[in-house]
Write a protein that holds these residues in place. Structure first.
Motif, PDB file in Angstrom:
ATOM      1  N   PRO A 265      49.696  16.573  65.378  1.00 11.32           N
ATOM      2  CA  PRO A 265      51.163  17.205  64.638  1.00 11.32           C
ATOM      3  C   PRO A 265      52.049  16.810  63.191  1.00 11.32           C
ATOM      4  N   GLY A 266      52.125  17.039  62.748  1.00 11.47           N
ATOM      5  CA  GLY A 266      52.188  17.283  61.182  1.00 11.47           C
ATOM      6  C   GLY A 266      51.041  17.524  59.923  1.00 11.47           C
ATOM      7  N   GLY A 267      49.932  16.970  60.877  1.00 11.02           N
ATOM      8  CA  GLY A 267      48.672  16.887  59.439  1.00 11.02           C
ATOM      9  C   GLY A 267      48.293  18.346  58.713  1.00 11.02           C
ATOM     10  N   ARG A 268      47.542  18.043  57.674  1.00  9.30           N
ATOM     11  CA  ARG A 268      47.433  19.176  56.945  1.00  9.30           C
ATOM     12  C   ARG A 268      46.041  19.302  56.965  1.00  9.30           C
ATOM     13  N   VAL A 269      46.003  20.627  56.710  1.00  8.64           N
ATOM     14  CA  VAL A 269      44.807  21.389  56.238  1.00  8.64           C
ATOM     15  C   VAL A 269      44.376  22.369  55.172  1.00  8.64           C
ATOM     16  N   MET A 270      42.889  21.380  54.194  1.00 11.89           N
ATOM     17  CA  MET A 270      43.158  22.111  52.983  1.00 11.89           C
ATOM     18  C   MET A 270      42.195  22.414  53.015  1.00 11.89           C
ATOM     19  N   VAL A 271      41.667  23.704  52.574  1.00 13.75           N
ATOM     20  CA  VAL A 271      40.814  24.747  52.117  1.00 13.75           C
ATOM     21  C   VAL A 271      40.402  25.064  50.435  1.00 13.75           C
ATOM     22  N   HIS A 272      39.840  23.845  49.703  1.00 15.01           N
ATOM     23  CA  HIS A 272      39.089  23.945  48.536  1.00 15.01           C
ATOM     24  C   HIS A 272      37.542  24.921  48.156  1.00 15.01           C
ATOM     25  N   ASP A 273      37.560  26.304  47.718  1.00 13.00           N
ATOM     26  CA  ASP A 273      36.533  26.937  47.276  1.00 13.00           C
ATOM     27  C   ASP A 273      37.065  28.204  46.672  1.00 13.00           C
ATOM     28  N   PHE A 274      35.912  28.784  45.967  1.00 13.81           N
ATOM     29  CA  PHE A 274      36.182  29.861  45.303  1.00 13.81           C
ATOM     30  C   PHE A 274      37.310  31.096  45.648  1.00 13.81           C
ATOM     31  N   ILE A 275      38.646  31.058  45.587  1.00 11.93           N
ATOM     32  CA  ILE A 275      39.725  31.892  45.668  1.00 11.93           C
ATOM     33  C   ILE A 275      39.993  32.948  44.579  1.00 11.93           C
ATOM     34  N   VAL A 276      40.070  34.246  44.994  1.00 12.53           N
ATOM     35  CA  VAL A 276      40.479  34.867  43.505  1.00 12.53           C
ATOM     36  C   VAL A 276      42.051  35.158  44.317  1.00 12.53           C
ATOM     37  N   HIS A 277      42.560  35.684  42.342  1.00  5.66           N
ATOM     38  CA  HIS A 277      43.389  36.225  42.926  1.00  5.66           C
ATOM     39  C   HIS A 277      43.991  37.244  43.771  1.00  5.66           C
ATOM     40  N   ALA A 278      45.566  37.311  44.332  1.00  7.48           N
ATOM     41  CA  ALA A 278      45.744  38.530  45.729  1.00  7.48           C
ATOM     42  C   ALA A 278      44.860  39.773  44.640  1.00  7.48           C
ATOM     43  N   ASP A 279      45.130  39.979  43.262  1.00  3.02           N
ATOM     44  CA  ASP A 279      44.925  41.214  42.682  1.00  3.02           C
ATOM     45  C   ASP A 279      43.597  41.825  43.040  1.00  3.02           C
ATOM     46  N   ARG A 280      42.958  40.584  42.914  1.00  2.00           N
ATOM     47  CA  ARG A 280      41.423  40.564  42.423  1.00  2.00           C
ATOM     48  C   ARG A 280      40.661  40.598  41.041  1.00  2.00           C
ATOM     49  N   THR A 281      41.586  40.397  40.286  1.00  6.27           N
ATOM     50  CA  THR A 281      41.396  40.637  38.999  1.00  6.27           C
ATOM     51  C   THR A 281      40.547  39.157  38.467  1.00  6.27           C
ATOM     52  N   GLY A 282      40.513  38.292  38.852  1.00  5.61           N
ATOM     53  CA  GLY A 282      39.654  36.959  39.020  1.00  5.61           C
ATOM     54  C   GLY A 282      40.711  36.231  39.256  1.00  5.61           C
ATOM     55  N   PRO A 283      39.772  34.764  39.387  1.00  8.25           N
ATOM     56  CA  PRO A 283      39.253  34.380  38.034  1.00  8.25           C
ATOM     57  C   PRO A 283      38.595  35.079  38.282  1.00  8.25           C
ATOM     58  N   ARG A 284      37.440  34.745  37.187  1.00  7.94           N
ATOM     59  CA  ARG A 284      35.618  35.795  36.849  1.00  7.94           C
ATOM     60  C   ARG A 284      35.213  34.505  37.437  1.00  7.94           C
ATOM     61  N   LEU A 285      34.697  33.319  37.098  1.00  6.94           N
ATOM     62  CA  LEU A 285      34.086  32.137  37.654  1.00  6.94           C
ATOM     63  C   LEU A 285      34.624  32.370  39.208  1.00  6.94           C
ATOM     64  N   ALA A 286      35.475  32.497  39.537  1.00  8.04           N
ATOM     65  CA  ALA A 286      35.527  32.238  41.052  1.00  8.04           C
ATOM     66  C   ALA A 286      34.966  33.901  41.733  1.00  8.04           C
ATOM     67  N   ALA A 287      34.635  35.029  41.433  1.00  6.72           N
ATOM     68  CA  ALA A 287      34.594  35.829  41.656  1.00  6.72           C
ATOM     69  C   ALA A 287      32.749  36.063  41.326  1.00  6.72           C
ATOM     70  N   LEU A 288      32.534  35.863  40.692  1.00 11.64           N
ATOM     71  CA  LEU A 288      30.958  35.493  40.470  1.00 11.64           C
ATOM     72  C   LEU A 288      30.544  34.405  41.385  1.00 11.64           C
ATOM     73  N   TRP A 289      30.775  33.169  41.549  1.00 13.06           N
ATOM     74  CA  TRP A 289      30.547  32.322  42.260  1.00 13.06           C
ATOM     75  C   TRP A 289      30.292  32.898  43.675  1.00 13.06           C
ATOM     76  N   GLN A 290      31.618  33.163  44.297  1.00 13.59           N
ATOM     77  CA  GLN A 290      31.270  33.768  45.688  1.00 13.59           C
ATOM     78  C   GLN A 290      30.117  35.139  46.158  1.00 13.59           C
ATOM     79  N   LEU A 291      30.514  36.467  44.655  1.00 12.81           N
ATOM     80  CA  LEU A 291      28.868  36.548  44.626  1.00 12.81           C
ATOM     81  C   LEU A 291      27.718  36.277  44.935  1.00 12.81           C
ATOM     82  N   GLN A 292      27.863  35.137  43.981  1.00 17.27           N
ATOM     83  CA  GLN A 292      26.517  33.772  44.660  1.00 17.27           C
ATOM     84  C   GLN A 292      25.956  34.189  46.046  1.00 17.27           C
TER      85      GLN A 292
END
Length: 339
Positions: A265-292
């Motif tokens: 209880p109270g513990g933390r989950v951390m997700v680090h990844d190629f995550i893009v903005h909600a409107d999907r305009t980028g970031p460019r490298l994050a979007a390209l890495w996920q495509l890769q």
């Protein structure tokens, strides 16, 4: 957020011919060109002697690198640009040349040849279609893991500065590779113990890195596929770095459910990844890495900030915060299990 839209053919050409620049960079790393220039400007002939290249071919490569801004040139002498000095000279403090040379060029570049069939669902039956398939080959696992470790050292320092793990005693690093993040977090948090869950061929390599860091008594491995294995319970933190981008999108919910089940209880989950903005305009490298990633994990899914927030909240987590980690490339999401 808005993205500047392209307006002319030259801009399209910059994208279409971008592979030429990346291959020039990789070739320069392969022959140790930036390291050859570490002690100052040299002529093409001098660089040829140090790298073993024919003088004419050395000059051709040097000219291309100067055109890319990786080198300067004056009166026939070539010198490293500041970024090349900081990041591409072997042994420099922030050197990640081996990551680019070995993983990105030798493995990722090759696998991008699968992109169109991966997108259209026509991959050959013998094609690489998951990390588990890929890492079942010990040599492929070694090449990827060793280069990824080199590329993760800097982000590991950033993560250690960013996270406040005071009070956390046990952490589970799911898909933690050779332990770059675990090592960085343990060095910053003397009371922290970490279990890394990853494939056997990766764990075999990681134990050596952990021993070299003097942390074998605080960092251990559980081997297995994170999607199928039973996770150790009673942990205060769960880290999943570069995991969501490399598994089928439908697996996200199950991963978060497992994290919820094993956290205190109270513990933390951390997700680090190629995550893009909600409107999907980028970031460019994050979007390209996920495509890769899609090229060898066709069922992977592009993750955006709004969607990840919903996934975390649907799993029962609260206090969700998402912020940039590696500029223009990755983000870090942190959320808490209710007390």
């Amino acid at each position: 957020m808005s993205t500047d839209l392209l307006t002319d053919a030259d801009q399209i050409s910059d994208i279409a011919f971008g592979f030429m620049g990346s291959k020039a960079l990789f070739a320069a790393l392969d022959v140790g060109l930036f390291t050859a220039l570490a002690d100052g400007a040299k002529t093409a002939e001098e660089v040829a002697v140090e790298t073993g290249l024919h003088p004419a071919r050395a000059e051709t490569l040097l000219t291309a690198l100067a055109g890319l801004g990786l080198l300067s040139v004056a009166e026939g002498r070539f010198a490293n640009a500041p970024a090349a000095t900081d990041f591409l000279v072997a042994g420099a403090r922030y050197d990640f040349g081996d990551y680019l040379r070995l993983q990105v060029d030798k493995q990722m570049y090759r696998l991008l040849g699968q992109l169109t069939p991966a997108l259209t669902g026509t991959l050959r039956k013998d094609a690489t279609d998951s990390y588990e398939t890929w890492f079942s080959d010990a040599e492929e696992a070694r090449l990827y893991s060793e280069s990824q470790h080199a590329g993760s050292t800097g982000p590991a320092r950033q993560l250690a500065r960013r996270l406040d793990l005071e009070g956390a005693r046990r952490m589970l690093d799911v898909g933690g590779g050779t332990g770059a993040f675990a090592i960085g977090l343990c060095q910053a948090n003397p009371d922290l113990q970490v279990t890394i869950l990853d494939f056997p061929n990766v764990a075999k390599l990681g134990r050596d890195y952990i021993a070299a860091a003097g942390l074998s008594d605080r960092i251990g491995y559980q081997t297995g596929n994170a999607l199928e294995a039973e996770w150790p319970g009673g942990v205060d933190a769960v880290l999943m770095s570069y995991l969501f981008s490399g598994v089928p999108g439908d697996a996200h919910a199950a991963l978060l459910a497992k994290a919820m089940a094993v956290l205190t209880p109270g513990g933390r989950v951390m997700v680090h990844d190629f995550i893009v903005h909600a409107d999907r305009t980028g970031p460019r490298l994050a979007a390209l890495w996920q495509l890769q990633h899609t090229a060898f994990t066709p069922e992977a899914r592009s993750t955006d900030t709004a969607g990840l927030t919903r996934e975390l909240e649907d799993a029962g987590f609260e206090d969700v915060e998402i912020a940039p980690m590696i500029p223009e490339m990755t983000m870090l999401a942190v959320a808490r299990k209710p007390r």
